[in-house]
Enzyme design. Structure first.
Site, mmCIF file in Angstrom:
data_model
loop_
_atom_site.group_PDB
_atom_site.id
_atom_site.type_symbol
_atom_site.label_atom_id
_atom_site.label_comp_id
_atom_site.label_asym_id
_atom_site.label_seq_id
_atom_site.Cartn_x
_atom_site.Cartn_y
_atom_site.Cartn_z
ATOM 1 N N ASP A 143 0.211 5.383 0.734
ATOM 2 C CA ASP A 143 -0.837 6.230 1.287
ATOM 3 C C ASP A 143 -0.515 7.712 1.245
ATOM 4 O OD1 ASP A 143 -2.291 3.963 2.142
ATOM 5 O OD2 ASP A 143 -1.156 3.865 4.011
ATOM 6 N N GLU A 198 0.842 -1.199 0.000
ATOM 7 C CA GLU A 198 0.000 0.000 0.000
ATOM 8 C C GLU A 198 0.873 1.243 0.000
ATOM 9 O OE1 GLU A 198 -3.547 -0.309 2.421
ATOM 10 O OE2 GLU A 198 -3.246 1.745 3.151
ATOM 11 N N GLU A 243 -2.775 10.421 3.276
ATOM 12 C CA GLU A 243 -3.938 10.569 4.148
ATOM 13 C C GLU A 243 -3.932 11.970 4.754
ATOM 14 O OE1 GLU A 243 -4.375 6.046 5.866
ATOM 15 O OE2 GLU A 243 -2.714 7.278 6.607
#
Length: 233
Positions: A60, A58, A62
Site C-alpha cells: 500500500d 497487499e 495511501e
C-alpha cells in the site's frame, strides 16, 4: 493508460480503477495530483493486492488527507498472508496537490521498495522467518474514498470530511508497469517477463539510497509500527 480523474462526493462515496492483469514482481508507478485545499477525511491510494480474502497479500501507498495548510500523510504498508500492520507513515515534504508527483513500488523476492519522485523512502526486507508477499500475483489499484471516523483519518478521526468543499478530485497520469505476468493466469511458476528484468528483479538499495531512507525517517516519519508499544506490547 489515458489520464484519469477520480471524484469523491457524499453521494458517490468515491471511485476506483485497477489493472485487468495480475503481476508477480515488478516496478509499478503512477503520477498523481491530490485533492487541493481541505482534504481532511479523504484517502487516496495506489496499491497492489492479490484479492480481498483473509490470506491476501497487499502493498500500500495511501495518502491521508489533512486540513488546509497541514501536511498530507503517506502511509506505506505491506500485507502477507493476511498479516498486515507494518505501517510507516511520512509527512510529505511538498504540496502533493500543487502538481503531479511520481509514486513507485518496486516488488521482488528480496524486498519491497517505496519511492516518491526520485527518492526512496522505505525498504521492507524479506526475512526467512517472517511473512512476505512473495508468491501471490497481485493486480494494481487506485482509489479515492472517505475515512470519516477512522483511527487513521485526520487527527485520529476527529476531523471529518467537509462536504461543502466537494467534489474532491484526484488526477492520475503516466501509469507504468514493468513486471512479470503469470503465464497460466494463476499462481504457478510459469512467468512471462519483459526483457532486462534485472533492473528491478534483484533491485536493492545502494548506500546513497539508504541515505535517503534515513533522511525520510529522521525528518518526516510520523509513525513507525516498530515503535508502537500500545498496539504491539
Amino acid at each position: 493508460m489515458k489520464d484519469k480523474v477520480l471524484i469523491l462526493t457524499q453521494q458517490s462515496g468515491g471511485g476506483a480503477f485497477g489493472s485487468r492483469r495480475k503481476y508477480l514482481h515488478g516496478e509499478f508507478s503512477i503520477q498523481m495530483k491530490l485533492v487541493p485545499g481541505n482534504s481532511a477525511g479523504s484517502v487516496t491510494s495506489f496499491y497492489l493486492s492479490s484479492g480481498d480474502g483473509p490470506g491476501h497479500d497487499e502493498i500500500d501507498m495511501e495518502f491521508m488527507g489533512n486540513a488546509t495548510g497541514q501536511p498530507v500523510v503517506l502511509n506505506t504498508n505491506v500485507w502477507a498472508n493476511g498479516d498486515g500492520k507494518k505501517e510507516h507513515q511520512f509527512d510529505l515534504w511538498f504540496d502533493p496537490a500543487a502538481d503531479f508527483h511520481t509514486y513507485t513500488i518496486i516488488w521482488n523476492h528480496k524486498n519491497v521498495l517505496f519511492k516518491v519522485d526520485n527518492l526512496f523512502i522505505r525498504s521492507f526486507k524479506r526475512y526467512a522467518d517472517l511473512p512476505y508477499p512473495g508468491a501471490k500475483p497481485m493486480s494494481v489499484h487506485a482509489t479515492l474514498w472517505d475515512w470519516d471516523g477512522s483511527y487513521w483519518a485526520t487527527q485520529k478521526g476527529k476531523v471529518p470530511v467537509d462536504w461543502s468543499g466537494a467534489p474532491f478530485v484526484v488526477s492520475y497520469r503516466a501509469y507504468s508497469v514493468d513486471a512479470c505476468v503469470p503465464a497460466d493466469g494463476g499462481e504457478g511458476s510459469l512467468l512471462s517477463c519483459p526483457a532486462g528484468t534485472d533492473r528491478w528483479m534483484n533491485r536493492q538499495l545502494d548506500d546513497a539510497e539508504r541515505g535517503t531512507v534515513a533522511w525520510a525517517k529522521r525528518d518526516y516519519m510520523r509513525y513507525n509500527y516498530c515503535d508502537d508499544g500500545w498496539r504491539f506490547p
